[in-house]
Design an enzyme around this catalytic site. Structure first.
Site, PDB file in Angstrom:
ATOM      1  NE  ARG A   1     -36.614  38.400   6.191  1.00 26.43           N
ATOM      2  CZ  ARG A   1     -37.667  38.714   6.490  1.00 26.43           C
ATOM      3  NH1 ARG A   1     -38.803  37.795   6.664  1.00 26.43           N
ATOM      4  NH2 ARG A   1     -38.097  40.055   6.372  1.00 26.43           N
TER       5      ARG A   1
ATOM      6  CE  LYS B   1     -36.194  45.084  23.892  1.00 31.11           C
ATOM      7  NZ  LYS B   1     -37.282  45.606  22.935  1.00 31.11           N
TER       8      LYS B   1
ATOM      9  CG  ASP C   1     -41.349  46.151  21.362  1.00 30.68           C
ATOM     10  OD1 ASP C   1     -40.258  45.814  20.944  1.00 30.68           O
ATOM     11  OD2 ASP C   1     -41.942  47.136  21.290  1.00 30.68           O
TER      12      ASP C   1
END
Ligand SMILES: NC(=O)c1ccc[n+]([C@@H]2O[C@H](COP(=O)([O-])OP(=O)(O)OC[C@H]3O[C@@H](n4cnc5c(N)ncnc54)[C@H](OP(=O)(O)O)[C@@H]3O)[C@@H](O)[C@H]2O)c1
Length: 338
Positions: free
Chosen positions: A33, A92, A172
């Site tokens: 970004r 994931k 997480d």
């Protein structure tokens, strides 16, 4: 194979870039970004170019996108990459809900491009060996599984604390024992209970589960199997996995973070040893082979959908309860659970 890395993420630097190098893959560009930070990341990792997200995905000299963004950004950027004809290796948890995984599956089918959820632990030989032992019934029928994946996350700016970014310990960490239990049982679980501890809602404008304990039942052909696990980033490091079969114990002292360390599998009274390896590199090699059409993906989006459905049920339970029925806690010091 030509890769683009989406996000100058820590996991890209520590695991996926080395895995791509090990496979002699071509890292064409990284997207960030912030242009200056992207350029610095590219220089550090010897990547020819740093661009922005849209520019990376639009390039026609890239075959595969590695999506290393926070969890909330897995769906939109994976869909964009598929629309641009790219295959996607996505971190994931693949998405925030089963509905999001269904969108990815539809887009993958429509584009004819592959998506793999980057559960690297499944590419370590100890995973195959454990699955083989359970399936063979070497120690009798599987009865009980228990797992733990906890650590202390002190950095309060980390995306894992922010519900808007898909934060929380179940997403997480809990995703790992859940995934392993589903693989071993071979059927989808019923969530019996979830006890959780939630962050103060004001922290990021909403709560995440910083600790959770889940109890699952797997109705296998050989009878019911109970699974229970802890997941937390507000507790000290503790990570292990074990199974009780009718005639003995199977135990993985290092079940998930297996890169670069010798691991063992305890099988009853015996110990099996595994040499140091890089499961991230094996995962990349497998994904590239599947993209080239040399093999089928070992873990497709139907598998990820089963995982996401179970995670939906776990999260519903986690956010319906606070285990100690106390007020929400203030990080960082007060969050260390007693
Ligand atoms: N498989 C594994 O072993 C493993 C291990 C750790 C993490 N993960 C997964 O990998 C993903 C990234 O984790 P990480 O620990 O590497 O995170 P991280 O270092 O914070 O990197 C995430 C990246 O996402 C980008 N980003 C885009 N929007 C963002 C936002 N609103 N806030 C913060 N970052 C934003 C940032 O890239 P730019 O600023 O460069 O654009 C940042 O570098 C997560 O999905 C996590 O579950 C997997």
């Amino acid at each position: 194979m030509r890769w683009g890395i989406l996000g100058a993420a820590r996991i890209a630097a520590s695991a996926l870039i080395p895995a791509l190098r090990a496979n002699r893959s071509d890292i064409v560009a990284v997207a960030c970004r912030d242009a200056a930070r992207g350029a610095a990341f590219a220089a550090t990792h010897h990547i020819p170019e740093a661009v922005d997200y849209d520019a990376l995905i639009a390039r026609d000299d890239i075959d595969v996108i590695y999506n290393a963004l926070p969890n909330h950004a897995h769906l939109p950027w994976t869909l964009t990459a598929l629309q641009h004809g790219k295959h996607v290796l996505c971190e994931k948890p693949l998405a925030l809900s089963a509905g999001e995984v269904e969108q990815m599956r539809d887009a993958s089918r429509a584009s004819g491009r592959l998506v793999l959820e980057a559960f690297m632990y499944r590419f370590h030989p100890q995973f195959d060996r454990l699955c083989e032992l359970v399936a063979s019934g070497a120690l009798g029928p599987l009865k009980w599984m228990r797992g733990s994946f906890t650590y202390a996350l002190r950095d309060m700016t980390d995306c894992r604390w922010d519900p808007a970014l898909g934060g929380g310990a179940l997403y997480d960490l809990g995703c790992y024992p859940l995934s392993l239990m589903r693989s071993l049982a071979g059927v989808e679980p019923v969530v019996l209970s979830v006890a959780s501890r939630l962050t103060e809602p004001g922290l990021y404008g909403g709560s995440v589960d910083h600790a959770a304990h889940a109890v699952l039942r797997f109705d296998t052909a050989a009878g019911p199997v109970l699974g229970h696990f802890d997941a937390a980033f507000s507790l000290p490091w503790h990570c292990q996995f074990e199974l009780l079969c009718e005639h003995g114990l199977l135990r993985l002292p290092i079940p998930f973070a297996t890169k670069g360390v010798e691991t063992v599998l305890q099988v009853g009274e015996q110990t099996e040893r595994f040499a140091i390896c890089d499961p991230y590199a094996t995962m990349v090699g497998h994904f590239e082979a599947a993209v080239r059409g040399e093999c089928a993906l070992r873990f497709g989006l139907d598998e990820s959908l089963g995982q996401a459905r179970a995670m939906d049920a776990l999260l519903a339970g986690a956010h319906a309860t606070d285990a100690l029925n106390t007020s929400h806690e203030r990080p960082p010091s007060a969050i260390i659970a007693p």
